[in-house]
Design a protein around this motif. Structure first.
Motif, PDB file in Angstrom:
ATOM      1  N   ASN A  52      87.693  12.850   1.446  1.00 25.22           N
ATOM      2  CA  ASN A  52      88.378  13.962   2.097  1.00 25.22           C
ATOM      3  C   ASN A  52      88.066  14.010   3.592  1.00 25.22           C
ATOM      4  OD1 ASN A  52      90.030  16.386   1.933  1.00 25.22           O
ATOM      5  ND2 ASN A  52      88.135  17.514   2.359  1.00 25.22           N
ATOM      6  N   TYR A  78      93.159  17.991 -12.463  1.00 25.92           N
ATOM      7  CA  TYR A  78      93.365  19.243 -11.729  1.00 25.92           C
ATOM      8  C   TYR A  78      94.607  19.981 -12.220  1.00 25.92           C
ATOM      9  CZ  TYR A  78      94.834  22.331  -7.943  1.00 25.92           C
ATOM     10  OH  TYR A  78      95.270  23.406  -7.216  1.00 25.92           O
ATOM     11  N   TYR A 245     101.508  24.254  -6.589  1.00 25.88           N
ATOM     12  CA  TYR A 245     100.114  24.078  -6.998  1.00 25.88           C
ATOM     13  C   TYR A 245      99.383  22.969  -6.257  1.00 25.88           C
ATOM     14  CZ  TYR A 245     101.947  26.770 -10.907  1.00 25.88           C
ATOM     15  OH  TYR A 245     102.558  27.725 -11.673  1.00 25.88           O
ATOM     16  N   VAL A 249      98.500  24.693  -1.748  1.00 24.83           N
ATOM     17  CA  VAL A 249      97.146  25.135  -2.099  1.00 24.83           C
ATOM     18  C   VAL A 249      96.168  24.630  -1.038  1.00 24.83           C
ATOM     19  CG1 VAL A 249      95.302  24.959  -3.800  1.00 24.83           C
ATOM     20  CG2 VAL A 249      97.668  25.179  -4.556  1.00 24.83           C
ATOM     21  N   ARG A 250      95.390  25.544  -0.453  1.00 28.45           N
ATOM     22  CA  ARG A 250      94.469  25.167   0.613  1.00 28.45           C
ATOM     23  C   ARG A 250      93.096  24.768   0.097  1.00 28.45           C
ATOM     24  NH1 ARG A 250      95.545  29.664   5.445  1.00 28.45           N
ATOM     25  NH2 ARG A 250      97.779  29.174   5.734  1.00 28.45           N
ATOM     26  N   ARG A 251      92.732  25.257  -1.075  1.00 26.75           N
ATOM     27  CA  ARG A 251      91.386  24.977  -1.573  1.00 26.75           C
ATOM     28  C   ARG A 251      91.265  23.576  -2.158  1.00 26.75           C
ATOM     29  NH1 ARG A 251      93.746  28.281  -5.452  1.00 26.75           N
ATOM     30  NH2 ARG A 251      93.880  27.384  -7.558  1.00 26.75           N
ATOM     31  N   LEU A 252      92.384  22.890  -2.333  1.00 26.03           N
ATOM     32  CA  LEU A 252      92.374  21.545  -2.896  1.00 26.03           C
ATOM     33  C   LEU A 252      92.153  20.534  -1.785  1.00 26.03           C
ATOM     34  CD1 LEU A 252      92.807  19.755  -5.419  1.00 26.03           C
ATOM     35  CD2 LEU A 252      95.249  19.731  -4.853  1.00 26.03           C
ATOM     36  N   ASP A 253      91.238  19.578  -2.017  1.00 25.41           N
ATOM     37  CA  ASP A 253      90.962  18.548  -1.021  1.00 25.41           C
ATOM     38  C   ASP A 253      92.209  17.726  -0.736  1.00 25.41           C
ATOM     39  OD1 ASP A 253      88.369  19.387  -0.883  1.00 25.41           O
ATOM     40  OD2 ASP A 253      87.606  17.870  -2.282  1.00 25.41           O
ATOM     41  N   THR A 254      92.345  17.315   0.520  1.00 21.80           N
ATOM     42  CA  THR A 254      93.554  16.612   0.941  1.00 21.80           C
ATOM     43  C   THR A 254      93.690  15.266   0.251  1.00 21.80           C
ATOM     44  OG1 THR A 254      93.303  17.677   3.109  1.00 21.80           O
ATOM     45  CG2 THR A 254      94.885  15.875   2.952  1.00 21.80           C
ATOM     46  N   LYS A 257      95.169  15.731  -3.060  1.00 23.41           N
ATOM     47  CA  LYS A 257      96.602  16.010  -2.942  1.00 23.41           C
ATOM     48  C   LYS A 257      97.397  14.707  -2.839  1.00 23.41           C
ATOM     49  CE  LYS A 257      96.410  20.563  -0.691  1.00 23.41           C
ATOM     50  NZ  LYS A 257      96.851  21.336   0.502  1.00 23.41           N
TER      51      LYS A 257
END
Length: 290
Positions: A52, A78, A245, A249-254, A257
């Protein structure tokens, strides 16, 4: 020895400097187009293998320093991709059934039956192709709401029976079917519906295979319309689930994603590579015939 087919440019043409320059320009344009199409896919895949911190580093690096293969397993755990994949396939199958029977029968009727004001009806459908989709999105939503079809898969299947492009493509294909085959079925006592099911439909497999690819692509990529008509999260198709989702979503690592997005990108690419010949063949069969 197998004889090679002659291309557009012969060996004599390549002796001219102007031909060589034009050919080089075309090749460079094709390479540039291929690069612009493949680069986003490659970046998505490689970012899925990075950490990340490396994904968010500046200046960005094209290749990962360390390959994090467990990003894809984390992405799979996830979000339950199988549920949304099932919803997407359910929408696709319903849309395809409506396309085969509703649009198939409508195009067959316009092509082979004596429909009153046939040319005006065909012209009406042709005019609708020039209307932007955004202009009739709200009226379609209101109609579905009044019919009580919101939050149901019928909100996708019903509009699938009003695709003017598919209708005209199928009609053009049926125009090329030999009338003797249909008349032979009628002499044997088959009804018009029976003639369509027994004769016209089997002959239309190539064009319906092409439409199946288009319908699959729409069901796989469309996210905005499902987000309007679907209220239950367990009924979302895959694209809508990705938008709500994963992307927002900001809390998910890039890097996770990117791993999820690449997994979602692979199936349609495989479908296109496997069935690309049917696309060109179907469009050729559905083209205007002289």
């Amino acid at each position: 020895m197998k004889q090679m087919e002659r291309g557009i440019l012969s060996s004599y043409d390549f002796k001219r400097t102007s031909t060589k320059i034009g050919y080089a320009i075309m090749v460079l344009m094709l390479v540039g187009m291929a690069f612009t199409m493949l680069y986003p896919i490659a970046v998505t895949m490689l970012n899925g293998f990075k950490t990340n911190a490396e994904v968010n580093s500046f200046p960005p690096k094209f290749l990962p320093t360390t390959w994090e293969f467990d990003n894809f397993s984390k992405g799979w755990n996830y979000i339950d991709l199988t549920v949304f994949l099932k919803n997407t396939l359910f929408i696709f199958i319903g849309n395809m059934v409506v396309t085969v029977f509703v649009l198939g029968l409508a195009s067959y009727s316009l092509s082979r039956l004596r429909v009153p004001y046939q040319r005006y009806i065909q012209f009406f459908f042709m005019v609708t192709l020039f209307i932007p989709a955004a202009s009739y999105m709200i009226p379609s939503f209101v109609n579905l709401k009044e019919l009580g079809l919101l939050n149901s898969y019928a909100a996708f299947w019903l509009p699938a029976g009003a695709n003017a492009f598919f209708l005209l493509l199928l009609k053009s294909f049926f125009d090329g079917v030999h009338m003797e085959l249909l008349e032979a079925a009628r002499i044997d006592g088959a009804s018009e519906v029976g003639t369509f099911v027994r004769i016209a439909l089997p002959l239309s497999i190539p064009i319906f295979a092409t439409l199946a690819i288009f319908v699959f692509s729409t069901a796989w990529n469309d996210w905005f319309w499902p987000s309007l008509v679907m209220h239950s999260e367990d009924k979302y198709p895959l694209a809508t689930a990705m938008y709500k989702y994963v992307i927002n979503v900001r809390r998910l690592d890039t890097n996770i994603k990117f791993a999820i997005l690449f997994m979602v990108m692979v199936p349609p690419i495989i479908v296109f590579l496997v069935f690309q010949k049917y696309i060109m063949r179907g469009l050729h069969l559905g083209g205007v015939k002289g």
